[in-house]
Design a protein around this motif. Structure first.
Motif, PDB file in Angstrom:
ATOM      1  N   TRP A 146     -21.644  37.774   4.317  1.00  0.00           N
ATOM      2  CA  TRP A 146     -22.725  37.960   3.337  1.00  0.00           C
ATOM      3  C   TRP A 146     -22.835  39.443   3.022  1.00  0.00           C
ATOM      4  N   TRP A 147     -22.121  39.857   1.968  1.00  0.00           N
ATOM      5  CA  TRP A 147     -22.124  41.250   1.546  1.00  0.00           C
ATOM      6  C   TRP A 147     -22.960  41.370   0.286  1.00  0.00           C
ATOM      7  N   SER A 148     -24.173  40.903   0.377  1.00  0.00           N
ATOM      8  CA  SER A 148     -25.079  40.883  -0.761  1.00  0.00           C
ATOM      9  C   SER A 148     -26.492  41.170  -0.251  1.00  0.00           C
ATOM     10  N   THR A 149     -27.478  40.920  -1.085  1.00  0.00           N
ATOM     11  CA  THR A 149     -28.858  41.241  -0.726  1.00  0.00           C
ATOM     12  C   THR A 149     -29.344  40.373   0.432  1.00  0.00           C
ATOM     13  N   ILE A 150     -29.895  41.024   1.431  1.00  0.00           N
ATOM     14  CA  ILE A 150     -30.312  40.339   2.651  1.00  0.00           C
ATOM     15  C   ILE A 150     -31.512  39.435   2.415  1.00  0.00           C
ATOM     16  N   ASP A 151     -32.410  39.840   1.520  1.00  0.00           N
ATOM     17  CA  ASP A 151     -33.634  39.057   1.326  1.00  0.00           C
ATOM     18  C   ASP A 151     -33.342  37.653   0.805  1.00  0.00           C
ATOM     19  N   THR A 152     -32.197  37.482   0.125  1.00  0.00           N
ATOM     20  CA  THR A 152     -31.827  36.146  -0.350  1.00  0.00           C
ATOM     21  C   THR A 152     -31.410  35.251   0.809  1.00  0.00           C
ATOM     22  N   LEU A 153     -30.769  35.827   1.801  1.00  0.00           N
ATOM     23  CA  LEU A 153     -30.277  35.044   2.935  1.00  0.00           C
ATOM     24  C   LEU A 153     -31.384  34.707   3.932  1.00  0.00           C
ATOM     25  N   LEU A 154     -32.354  35.572   4.042  1.00  0.00           N
ATOM     26  CA  LEU A 154     -33.366  35.472   5.098  1.00  0.00           C
ATOM     27  C   LEU A 154     -34.033  34.098   5.224  1.00  0.00           C
ATOM     28  N   PRO A 155     -34.422  33.413   4.128  1.00  0.00           N
ATOM     29  CA  PRO A 155     -35.096  32.111   4.290  1.00  0.00           C
ATOM     30  C   PRO A 155     -34.206  31.029   4.908  1.00  0.00           C
ATOM     31  N   TYR A 156     -32.891  31.246   4.941  1.00  0.00           N
ATOM     32  CA  TYR A 156     -31.976  30.201   5.405  1.00  0.00           C
ATOM     33  C   TYR A 156     -31.388  30.479   6.787  1.00  0.00           C
ATOM     34  N   VAL A 157     -31.693  31.638   7.359  1.00  0.00           N
ATOM     35  CA  VAL A 157     -31.042  32.062   8.593  1.00  0.00           C
ATOM     36  C   VAL A 157     -31.185  31.028   9.706  1.00  0.00           C
ATOM     37  N   ASP A 158     -32.380  30.510   9.901  1.00  0.00           N
ATOM     38  CA  ASP A 158     -32.605  29.562  10.998  1.00  0.00           C
ATOM     39  C   ASP A 158     -31.975  28.200  10.745  1.00  0.00           C
ATOM     40  N   LYS A 159     -31.488  27.964   9.536  1.00  0.00           N
ATOM     41  CA  LYS A 159     -30.790  26.707   9.233  1.00  0.00           C
ATOM     42  C   LYS A 159     -29.283  26.822   9.429  1.00  0.00           C
ATOM     43  N   LEU A 160     -28.799  28.049   9.595  1.00  0.00           N
ATOM     44  CA  LEU A 160     -27.357  28.285   9.729  1.00  0.00           C
ATOM     45  C   LEU A 160     -26.937  28.154  11.185  1.00  0.00           C
ATOM     46  N   LEU A 161     -27.116  26.981  11.740  1.00  0.00           N
ATOM     47  CA  LEU A 161     -26.906  26.778  13.169  1.00  0.00           C
ATOM     48  C   LEU A 161     -25.440  26.647  13.550  1.00  0.00           C
ATOM     49  N   ARG A 162     -24.567  26.411  12.574  1.00  0.00           N
ATOM     50  CA  ARG A 162     -23.142  26.247  12.881  1.00  0.00           C
ATOM     51  C   ARG A 162     -22.344  27.528  12.707  1.00  0.00           C
ATOM     52  N   VAL A 163     -22.969  28.572  12.188  1.00  0.00           N
ATOM     53  CA  VAL A 163     -22.238  29.826  11.947  1.00  0.00           C
ATOM     54  C   VAL A 163     -21.840  30.461  13.270  1.00  0.00           C
ATOM     55  N   ARG A 164     -20.542  30.709  13.414  1.00  0.00           N
ATOM     56  CA  ARG A 164     -20.013  31.392  14.599  1.00  0.00           C
ATOM     57  C   ARG A 164     -19.469  32.778  14.237  1.00  0.00           C
ATOM     58  N   TYR A 165     -18.955  32.908  13.022  1.00  0.00           N
ATOM     59  CA  TYR A 165     -18.385  34.176  12.554  1.00  0.00           C
ATOM     60  C   TYR A 165     -19.259  34.691  11.412  1.00  0.00           C
ATOM     61  N   PHE A 166     -19.778  35.911  11.585  1.00  0.00           N
ATOM     62  CA  PHE A 166     -20.739  36.420  10.619  1.00  0.00           C
ATOM     63  C   PHE A 166     -20.456  37.878  10.322  1.00  0.00           C
ATOM     64  N   SER A 167     -20.311  38.207   9.032  1.00  0.00           N
ATOM     65  CA  SER A 167     -20.108  39.586   8.596  1.00  0.00           C
ATOM     66  C   SER A 167     -21.284  39.985   7.720  1.00  0.00           C
ATOM     67  N   LEU A 168     -21.813  41.177   7.971  1.00  0.00           N
ATOM     68  CA  LEU A 168     -23.060  41.590   7.337  1.00  0.00           C
ATOM     69  C   LEU A 168     -22.958  43.026   6.869  1.00  0.00           C
ATOM     70  N   LEU A 169     -23.425  43.270   5.653  1.00  0.00           N
ATOM     71  CA  LEU A 169     -23.510  44.613   5.099  1.00  0.00           C
ATOM     72  C   LEU A 169     -24.925  45.134   5.341  1.00  0.00           C
ATOM     73  N   ILE A 170     -25.048  46.242   6.082  1.00  0.00           N
ATOM     74  CA  ILE A 170     -26.373  46.756   6.413  1.00  0.00           C
ATOM     75  C   ILE A 170     -26.447  48.253   6.155  1.00  0.00           C
ATOM     76  N   GLU A 171     -27.645  48.752   6.102  1.00  0.00           N
ATOM     77  CA  GLU A 171     -27.859  50.194   6.062  1.00  0.00           C
ATOM     78  C   GLU A 171     -27.975  50.701   7.493  1.00  0.00           C
ATOM     79  N   LEU A 172     -27.473  51.911   7.697  1.00  0.00           N
ATOM     80  CA  LEU A 172     -27.389  52.440   9.049  1.00  0.00           C
ATOM     81  C   LEU A 172     -28.737  52.552   9.736  1.00  0.00           C
ATOM     82  N   GLU A 173     -29.786  52.806   8.938  1.00  0.00           N
ATOM     83  CA  GLU A 173     -31.108  52.986   9.560  1.00  0.00           C
ATOM     84  C   GLU A 173     -31.869  51.675   9.700  1.00  0.00           C
ATOM     85  N   ALA A 174     -31.220  50.555   9.367  1.00  0.00           N
ATOM     86  CA  ALA A 174     -31.909  49.264   9.458  1.00  0.00           C
ATOM     87  C   ALA A 174     -32.297  48.957  10.900  1.00  0.00           C
ATOM     88  N   SER A 175     -33.556  48.650  11.116  1.00  0.00           N
ATOM     89  CA  SER A 175     -34.040  48.367  12.465  1.00  0.00           C
ATOM     90  C   SER A 175     -34.421  46.905  12.659  1.00  0.00           C
TER      91      SER A 175
END
Length: 333
Positions: free
Chosen positions: A117-146
């Protein structure tokens, strides 16, 4: 004896056994998506063979592609079809991509196993807890993201972190401490065994410092279940890596730490393990592997490549502990 449906499906191969004909058609579909689109029109049986290949990996890399796929979802009017067949999903960053289209896509792809998911994080956020089968995950983030842990699917085992370009002002202000960030990540993803962080040598040293601090913080709080922490060097080797080598040396004693590059030009850099031929690591996220009989065609992905060297390093260390020095003259590992 083949059923009537299979005989109808194999009109183009009347003299071949069903399993051989099926393998020929699957191979053609894997090699060419255009051929796959044609093959689904042959018959319902052939379509049942090709659909899992055609939709196994979905790559959305433009606004037009996102819109077309959203239309396809509405026209089929069967979300379970996509849920069954989409196993790999790659979404590129696209600033003007319609969020409604992205919502449509991720909403029917909640059973994916691999997600980049190399796109806007806010779009993915509502579905995160439904992605129970994901084993491999790539994420684009900002370095200061906490709060990166809030967008991680809970059952991820292999996590790839790619840093987005950050405004230089972010490096003037103190960055948040990373140890608490990693503690939350490991708490959120208790099955995490592999982490890979993308590095580019063209990054100015002050920015590299913060990225290495990100790595150091992870290793300092990582649980015993973490098997590999990979720095993935990418891009042309345009700057000397003395600074990198001095930083990497401080982590080299951790048996889980390894530096890997898909580009052979890094072969002369001490401690970096390279593929023998240049390859694109992004292909690891959309390389089709849905047909077990054809998987041997693939090169090892970054995870497998790192595991191979970590395993060899551990075996060498064990031999040396056992007093077997004769076979360990090489510094290869």
């Amino acid at each position: 004896m083949p059923s009537w449906h299979n005989r109808q499906a194999l009109r183009v191969f009347p003299d071949l056994p069903v399993d051989i004909a099926r393998r020929i058609l699957e191979t053609a579909a894997i090699y060419s998506k255009k051929d796959a689109c044609r093959l689904v029109l042959v018959s319902k049986v052939v379509r049942s063979w090709i659909d899992p290949i055609l939709y196994h990996t979905v790559v959305i890399h433009s606004t037009i592609k996102a819109r077309r796929f959203a239309v396809a979802i509405r026209l089929r009017n069967d979300p379970s079809f996509f849920r069954r067949h989409i196993k790999r999903l790659v979404v590129y960053h696209e600033s003007d991509m319609d969020k409604a289209d992205l919502h449509s896509l991720i909403g029917v792809a909640t059973d994916v196993v691999s997600l980049a998911w190399w796109s806007t994080i806010d779009t993915l956020l509502p579905y995160v807890d439904k992605l129970l089968r994901v084993r491999y995950f790539s994420l684009l983030i900002e370095l200061e993201a906490s709060t990166v842990h809030t967008v991680l699917p809970p059952n991820v085992t292999h996590l790839n972190v790619i840093f987005d370009d950050v405004d230089e002002a972010a490096y003037i202000n103190p960055l948040p401490p990373y140890s608490p960030v990693w503690i939350e990540i490991f708490k959120r993803c208790p099955h995490l065994t592999h982490i890979a962080v993308d590095f580019y040598p063209s990054t100015p040293p002050p920015w590299k410092r913060d990225k290495y601090y990100f790595v150091h913080s992870a290793l300092s709080v990582a649980p015993p279940t973490l098997k590999a922490f990979i720095i993935l060097f990418q891009g042309p080797l345009t700057l000397p890596l003395e600074w990198d080598a001095s930083e990497l040396g401080s982590y080299s004693k951790d048996p889980r730490f390894i530096t890997v590059s898909p580009d052979p030009c890094y072969g002369e850099v001490e401690g970096v393990f390279c593929y023998p031929e240049r390859r694109d690591p992004m292909m690891d996220w959309w390389d089709v592997d849905c047909t077990p009989s054809l998987r041997h065609w693939r090169d090892p992905d970054v995870w497998q490549f790192a595991d191979m060297y970590l395993r060899a390093r551990a075996e060498k260390a064990q031999r040396m502990l056992n007093g077997d020095y004769e076979s360990d003259d090489s510094d290869e590992y």
